[in-house]
Design a protein around this motif. Structure first.
Motif, short mmCIF file in Angstrom:
data_model
loop_
_atom_site.label_atom_id
_atom_site.label_comp_id
_atom_site.label_asym_id
_atom_site.label_seq_id
_atom_site.Cartn_x
_atom_site.Cartn_y
_atom_site.Cartn_z
N GLY A 1 0.81 -1.27 -0.22
CA GLY A 1 -0.01 -0.18 -0.06
C GLY A 1 0.75 1.39 -0.01
O GLY A 1 0.66 2.15 -0.53
N HIS A 2 1.86 1.08 0.73
CA HIS A 2 2.93 2.41 0.80
C HIS A 2 3.42 2.58 -0.39
O HIS A 2 3.40 3.72 -1.04
CB HIS A 2 4.06 2.19 1.86
N VAL A 3 3.92 1.62 -1.17
CA VAL A 3 4.55 1.62 -2.27
C VAL A 3 3.58 1.98 -3.63
O VAL A 3 3.68 2.93 -4.50
CB VAL A 3 5.38 0.12 -3.00
N ALA A 4 2.11 1.56 -3.66
CA ALA A 4 1.26 2.12 -4.39
C ALA A 4 1.02 3.45 -4.12
O ALA A 4 0.82 4.29 -5.37
CB ALA A 4 -0.03 1.14 -4.20
N GLU A 5 0.88 4.05 -3.17
CA GLU A 5 0.89 5.48 -2.93
C GLU A 5 1.99 6.24 -3.49
O GLU A 5 1.97 7.44 -4.16
CB GLU A 5 0.82 5.80 -1.34
N LEU A 6 3.24 5.58 -3.46
CA LEU A 6 4.38 6.27 -4.06
C LEU A 6 4.26 6.43 -5.45
O LEU A 6 4.16 7.26 -6.09
CB LEU A 6 5.56 5.47 -3.59
N ILE A 7 3.77 5.25 -6.03
CA ILE A 7 3.59 5.24 -7.56
C ILE A 7 2.49 6.20 -7.87
O ILE A 7 2.57 6.75 -8.86
CB ILE A 7 3.37 3.71 -8.09
N GLU A 8 1.41 6.41 -7.40
CA GLU A 8 0.35 7.07 -7.96
C GLU A 8 0.81 8.59 -7.67
O GLU A 8 0.69 9.52 -8.13
CB GLU A 8 -0.87 6.83 -6.64
N PHE A 9 1.61 8.91 -6.52
CA PHE A 9 1.84 10.24 -6.47
C PHE A 9 3.00 10.60 -7.28
O PHE A 9 2.86 11.66 -7.94
CB PHE A 9 2.93 10.28 -4.90
N VAL A 10 4.08 9.81 -7.67
CA VAL A 10 5.13 10.37 -8.70
C VAL A 10 4.41 10.49 -10.19
O VAL A 10 4.75 11.13 -10.82
CB VAL A 10 6.45 9.24 -8.65
N GLN A 11 3.33 9.43 -10.29
CA GLN A 11 2.68 9.53 -11.81
C GLN A 11 1.81 10.75 -11.73
O GLN A 11 1.33 11.30 -12.81
CB GLN A 11 1.73 8.34 -11.92
N GLY A 12 1.31 11.51 -10.48
CA GLY A 12 0.86 12.80 -10.54
C GLY A 12 1.72 13.96 -10.79
O GLY A 12 1.40 15.06 -10.81
N TRP A 13 3.02 13.67 -10.43
CA TRP A 13 4.11 14.79 -10.53
C TRP A 13 3.94 15.09 -11.99
O TRP A 13 4.05 14.52 -12.85
CB TRP A 13 5.32 14.15 -10.29
N ASP A 14 3.83 16.65 -11.98
CA ASP A 14 3.76 17.41 -13.27
C ASP A 14 5.15 17.47 -14.05
O ASP A 14 5.06 17.66 -15.13
CB ASP A 14 3.23 18.59 -13.28
N GLN A 15 6.17 17.16 -13.45
CA GLN A 15 7.76 17.02 -13.97
C GLN A 15 8.10 18.35 -14.69
O GLN A 15 9.03 18.41 -15.50
CB GLN A 15 7.54 15.78 -15.24
N GLU A 16 7.52 19.69 -14.13
CA GLU A 16 7.83 20.85 -14.41
C GLU A 16 9.11 21.27 -13.51
O GLU A 16 9.74 22.23 -14.07
CB GLU A 16 6.79 21.78 -14.35
N SER A 17 9.25 20.74 -12.28
CA SER A 17 9.86 21.01 -11.26
C SER A 17 10.71 19.68 -10.79
O SER A 17 9.95 18.99 -10.97
CB SER A 17 9.65 21.89 -10.26
N PRO A 18 11.72 19.74 -10.24
CA PRO A 18 12.25 18.53 -9.54
C PRO A 18 11.50 17.86 -8.62
O PRO A 18 10.49 18.37 -8.11
CB PRO A 18 13.77 19.11 -9.10
N LEU A 19 11.68 16.77 -8.40
CA LEU A 19 11.36 15.97 -7.31
C LEU A 19 12.33 15.69 -6.20
O LEU A 19 13.41 15.29 -6.74
CB LEU A 19 10.72 14.46 -7.93
N LEU A 20 11.97 15.84 -5.32
CA LEU A 20 12.99 15.65 -3.94
C LEU A 20 12.36 14.15 -3.14
O LEU A 20 11.49 14.39 -2.66
CB LEU A 20 12.98 16.67 -3.08
N VAL A 21 13.30 13.25 -3.01
CA VAL A 21 12.92 12.40 -2.17
C VAL A 21 14.05 12.27 -1.03
O VAL A 21 15.05 12.13 -1.23
CB VAL A 21 13.11 10.80 -3.10
#
Length: 186
Positions: A78-98
């Motif tokens: 479930g945690h990993v599914a949340e992560l995948i859904e979140f990054v798939q919603g990232w607009d990729q216009e600015s960086p992602l910080l993990v």
């Protein structure tokens, strides 16, 4: 990456940044991510830092373990599914910080999972090697990768790619590093 006169880094391409908790504030100031993923145990989970919109901050309260241990929270499907859904919603216009506590295991697993989730059809081995090349200390959490492998229907290729890396450079804490979102674009 170019640096402004003020010393603030300006990302020239889409990047995923990986950081230990101790470097998060500086990373937010320097790379100005639009999205943040925090992977910390429940007792040390942080509030959304200034400079990040709360709805663009995914907080996953998990311990850095790869099997069930009493009183600890393993990363679940479930945690990993949340992560995948979140990054798939990232607009990729600015960086992602993990980030995680040390920037070695949970955060590098999340970066690897992000690369695989957003680049369907690209060889998993390439992404595993890229993560290690950018962060010699990277030792992605195998349980997180195993869950992602199943969720993304990679037939064991993600797990095999991480296993083939072996352990990362030994250290107590990693340092901030960047990974290009698209292979070959750094």
């Amino acid at each position: 990456m170019r640096v402004r006169e003020t010393g603030t880094a300006i990302p020239e391409r889409m990047m995923i940044y990986v950081s230990p908790l101790s470097a998060v504030e500086d990373a937010i100031r320097d790379v100005r991510p639009s999205h943040l993923v925090s992977l910390l145990d429940p007792e040390t989970m942080i509030d959304t830092p200034q400079g990040v919109i709360p709805t663009q901050h995914l907080r996953l309260s998990v311990n850095d373990i790869s099997e069930e241990i009493d009183d600890l929270v393993p990363p679940g499907a479930g945690h990993v599914a949340e992560l995948i859904e979140f990054v798939q919603g990232w607009d990729q216009e600015s960086p992602l910080l993990v980030h995680c506590w040390a920037g070695i295991s949970r955060s590098t697993a999340a970066a690897f999972i992000t690369l695989c989730a957003l680049n369907e059809g690209h060889p998993e081995d390439d992404f595993a090697k890229l993560v290690r090349a950018r962060g010699a200390h990277a030792h992605p959490n195998r349980l997180m990768v195993r869950h992602a492998d199943q969720l993304l229907k990679r037939d064991g290729r993600m797990s095999a790619a991480i296993e083939a890396l072996g352990p990362g450079r030994a250290c107590w804490e990693g340092e901030l590093f960047a990974i290009p979102l698209r292979p070959g674009h750094d």
